[in-house]
Design a protein around this motif. Sequence first.
Motif, PDB file in Angstrom:
ATOM      1  N   LEU B  28       3.690   1.657  -0.342  1.00  0.00           N
ATOM      2  CA  LEU B  28       4.746   2.542  -0.840  1.00  0.00           C
ATOM      3  C   LEU B  28       5.604   1.813  -1.877  1.00  0.00           C
ATOM      4  O   LEU B  28       5.950   2.383  -2.917  1.00  0.00           O
ATOM      5  CB  LEU B  28       5.620   3.027   0.333  1.00  0.00           C
ATOM      6  CG  LEU B  28       4.964   4.057   1.255  1.00  0.00           C
ATOM      7  CD1 LEU B  28       5.677   4.105   2.602  1.00  0.00           C
ATOM      8  CD2 LEU B  28       4.971   5.445   0.599  1.00  0.00           C
ATOM      9  N   ALA B  29       5.926   0.549  -1.617  1.00  0.00           N
ATOM     10  CA  ALA B  29       6.722  -0.228  -2.569  1.00  0.00           C
ATOM     11  C   ALA B  29       5.956  -0.410  -3.873  1.00  0.00           C
ATOM     12  O   ALA B  29       6.530  -0.329  -4.967  1.00  0.00           O
ATOM     13  CB  ALA B  29       7.082  -1.588  -1.957  1.00  0.00           C
ATOM     14  N   HIS B  30       4.637  -0.661  -3.766  1.00  0.00           N
ATOM     15  CA  HIS B  30       3.785  -0.816  -4.953  1.00  0.00           C
ATOM     16  C   HIS B  30       3.846   0.446  -5.818  1.00  0.00           C
ATOM     17  O   HIS B  30       3.871   0.370  -7.052  1.00  0.00           O
ATOM     18  CB  HIS B  30       2.356  -1.082  -4.483  1.00  0.00           C
ATOM     19  CG  HIS B  30       1.360  -1.304  -5.574  1.00  0.00           C
ATOM     20  ND1 HIS B  30       0.913  -2.556  -5.929  1.00  0.00           N
ATOM     21  CD2 HIS B  30       0.698  -0.442  -6.388  1.00  0.00           C
ATOM     22  CE1 HIS B  30       0.022  -2.455  -6.910  1.00  0.00           C
ATOM     23  NE2 HIS B  30      -0.128  -1.178  -7.202  1.00  0.00           N
ATOM     24  N   LYS B  31       3.867   1.578  -5.161  1.00  0.00           N
ATOM     25  CA  LYS B  31       3.922   2.856  -5.875  1.00  0.00           C
ATOM     26  C   LYS B  31       5.342   3.197  -6.333  1.00  0.00           C
ATOM     27  O   LYS B  31       5.551   4.204  -7.013  1.00  0.00           O
ATOM     28  CB  LYS B  31       3.409   3.976  -4.957  1.00  0.00           C
ATOM     29  CG  LYS B  31       1.882   4.003  -4.781  1.00  0.00           C
ATOM     30  CD  LYS B  31       1.227   4.655  -5.986  1.00  0.00           C
ATOM     31  CE  LYS B  31      -0.267   4.856  -5.815  1.00  0.00           C
ATOM     32  NZ  LYS B  31      -0.901   5.255  -7.100  1.00  0.00           N
ATOM     33  N   GLY B  32       6.304   2.364  -5.921  1.00  0.00           N
ATOM     34  CA  GLY B  32       7.693   2.644  -6.296  1.00  0.00           C
ATOM     35  C   GLY B  32       8.249   3.875  -5.623  1.00  0.00           C
ATOM     36  O   GLY B  32       9.133   4.551  -6.169  1.00  0.00           O
ATOM     37  N   ARG B  83       1.661   6.627 -10.769  1.00  0.00           N
ATOM     38  CA  ARG B  83       2.297   5.369 -10.340  1.00  0.00           C
ATOM     39  C   ARG B  83       1.254   4.250 -10.407  1.00  0.00           C
ATOM     40  O   ARG B  83       0.049   4.522 -10.476  1.00  0.00           O
ATOM     41  CB  ARG B  83       2.798   5.532  -8.900  1.00  0.00           C
ATOM     42  CG  ARG B  83       3.720   6.732  -8.694  1.00  0.00           C
ATOM     43  CD  ARG B  83       5.097   6.445  -9.212  1.00  0.00           C
ATOM     44  NE  ARG B  83       6.024   7.542  -8.959  1.00  0.00           N
ATOM     45  CZ  ARG B  83       7.227   7.354  -8.397  1.00  0.00           C
ATOM     46  NH1 ARG B  83       7.611   6.151  -8.009  1.00  0.00           N
ATOM     47  NH2 ARG B  83       8.042   8.373  -8.240  1.00  0.00           N
ATOM     48  N   PRO B  84       1.682   2.986 -10.353  1.00  0.00           N
ATOM     49  CA  PRO B  84       0.709   1.875 -10.398  1.00  0.00           C
ATOM     50  C   PRO B  84      -0.388   2.059  -9.344  1.00  0.00           C
ATOM     51  O   PRO B  84      -0.112   2.426  -8.199  1.00  0.00           O
ATOM     52  CB  PRO B  84       1.582   0.654 -10.088  1.00  0.00           C
ATOM     53  CG  PRO B  84       2.953   1.033 -10.553  1.00  0.00           C
ATOM     54  CD  PRO B  84       3.072   2.513 -10.282  1.00  0.00           C
ATOM     55  N   TYR B 179      -3.830  -3.189  -3.181  1.00  0.00           N
ATOM     56  CA  TYR B 179      -3.887  -2.799  -1.768  1.00  0.00           C
ATOM     57  C   TYR B 179      -4.625  -3.816  -0.914  1.00  0.00           C
ATOM     58  O   TYR B 179      -4.270  -4.038   0.252  1.00  0.00           O
ATOM     59  CB  TYR B 179      -4.516  -1.409  -1.610  1.00  0.00           C
ATOM     60  CG  TYR B 179      -4.383  -0.940  -0.180  1.00  0.00           C
ATOM     61  CD1 TYR B 179      -3.146  -0.512   0.300  1.00  0.00           C
ATOM     62  CD2 TYR B 179      -5.460  -0.981   0.692  1.00  0.00           C
ATOM     63  CE1 TYR B 179      -2.994  -0.128   1.622  1.00  0.00           C
ATOM     64  CE2 TYR B 179      -5.313  -0.590   2.009  1.00  0.00           C
ATOM     65  CZ  TYR B 179      -4.076  -0.160   2.473  1.00  0.00           C
ATOM     66  OH  TYR B 179      -3.929   0.209   3.788  1.00  0.00           O
ATOM     67  N   ALA B 180      -5.647  -4.453  -1.486  1.00  0.00           N
ATOM     68  CA  ALA B 180      -6.373  -5.486  -0.735  1.00  0.00           C
ATOM     69  C   ALA B 180      -5.412  -6.552  -0.209  1.00  0.00           C
ATOM     70  O   ALA B 180      -5.547  -7.024   0.931  1.00  0.00           O
ATOM     71  CB  ALA B 180      -7.437  -6.127  -1.617  1.00  0.00           C
ATOM     72  N   ASP B 181      -4.435  -6.916  -1.021  1.00  0.00           N
ATOM     73  CA  ASP B 181      -3.446  -7.909  -0.585  1.00  0.00           C
ATOM     74  C   ASP B 181      -2.579  -7.373   0.546  1.00  0.00           C
ATOM     75  O   ASP B 181      -2.300  -8.093   1.512  1.00  0.00           O
ATOM     76  CB  ASP B 181      -2.558  -8.308  -1.776  1.00  0.00           C
ATOM     77  CG  ASP B 181      -3.320  -9.112  -2.815  1.00  0.00           C
ATOM     78  OD1 ASP B 181      -3.420 -10.332  -2.669  1.00  0.00           O
ATOM     79  OD2 ASP B 181      -3.850  -8.499  -3.761  1.00  0.00           O
TER      80      ASP B 181
END
Lengths: 233, 233
Positions: B28-32, B83-84, B179-181
């Motif tokens: 969720l944070a990655h997607k902002g 989003r990213p 996402y792998a991370d």
Amino acid sequence: MTLKMYDLAGAEPQRRFSPYCWRTRLALAHKGLAVETIPWRFVDKAAIAPSSQGRVPVLVDGDRWIADSWTIAVHLEEAYPDRPSLFGGGGPALSRFCSACADDLVVRITPFVLRDILDRLDEGDRDYFRASREKRLGATLEDVVADREAKAPAFRAGLAPFRATLRDQPFFGGERPMYADYALFGPFQWARCISPFQILAADDPVAAWRDRMLDLFGGLARSAPGYDLPAAG
Amino acid sequence: MTLKMYDLAGAEPQRRFSPYCWRTRLALAHKGLAVETIPWRFVDKAAIAPSSQGRVPVLVDGDRWIADSWTIAVHLEEAYPDRPSLFGGGGPALSRFCSACADDLVVRITPFVLRDILDRLDEGDRDYFRASREKRLGATLEDVVADREAKAPAFRAGLAPFRATLRDQPFFGGERPMYADYALFGPFQWARCISPFQILAADDPVAAWRDRMLDLFGGLARSAPGYDLPAAG
């Protein structure tokens, strides 16, 4: 100009069994690139000296000598960008972990097949193979594979991430195979080509995936001499 | 409209430790995307009943209730394509194996931290936790973690594919985390939040990657109560 690849061979020149060479072989097929494979034995260090190291696969692409299966895959993707991608749209990074897991799989399959390799090697490779492997592993080839039947259930249980992935999609790359598949298939093809030991249960979904891999590119991997085929060298 | 996420909590509501919830939190944070996290305990099955199952994470996106961290990740990628990307240009398939390996990592870390979880749980969760885990594993929580110091070297050796990948790139996703991370970090964050046991040697490159993960998004994961922080519930 045809690419050339030095490819580990057993006593029979057509017995090609390196798990790392199989990655490259299938990556070349994925790219639709013709390749002349040159049978190579462990002691033929001089033949690949221009690669500045002593292991195969070595790819010769024009005047470039490229070693290491991962380095070769990245090279093929960069040098032949108009061919089908080995890594998908996101670049090589996400496939790197699959390649590393495939290296680990070689280590995990070693206790089942290592001794059998010896019987399939060219006469001139046998002393080198035994001495180098026994030094690396700190045990005789015979001790490494002791009790392999007893060890098989734990090995198979350790393939849980393979099964979970293949429950959702036919290949690690998704609907179609990608480099991740070629990397992870290599160790299974290695075992198939040099040992009678059945590392997978017949009803394992991983075995079904291995079967799909054997069918690719007109049965390229399936046509390779496996352990059961008569020697013709 | 703000997304909502049911997030496993310990005795203190802010102790969030599920390895699966952490994947979603970081995705969720990655997607902002802003999210309201709702502390949830194992016995709160009724609260997530609209998801038709009994585990977290559960994401509530409008009128959709979505369970399972992988399903949630695929949903976020499809619902928020501008989003990213969580998976890079190649779609989710190549990340699926990393997610499965992360599930396996939870299994492999369990023998080090399982008993410690009990001490951090809400009173009402303790009997459920002990009974369900002991039934699933066929052993007492205490037996599961017996001799954990002696088991640590084999666990650490088994992270060879992690180290090989991180030798070539700072994240499993490449130059930047994907996402792998988040999937592979989840089990380490789980351990950090509920156990004093140090599963990684301080000089392990995997520990350096874990540190980079803790720094992401303004230190989102680092700010979570770890085992050593005083309880404030």
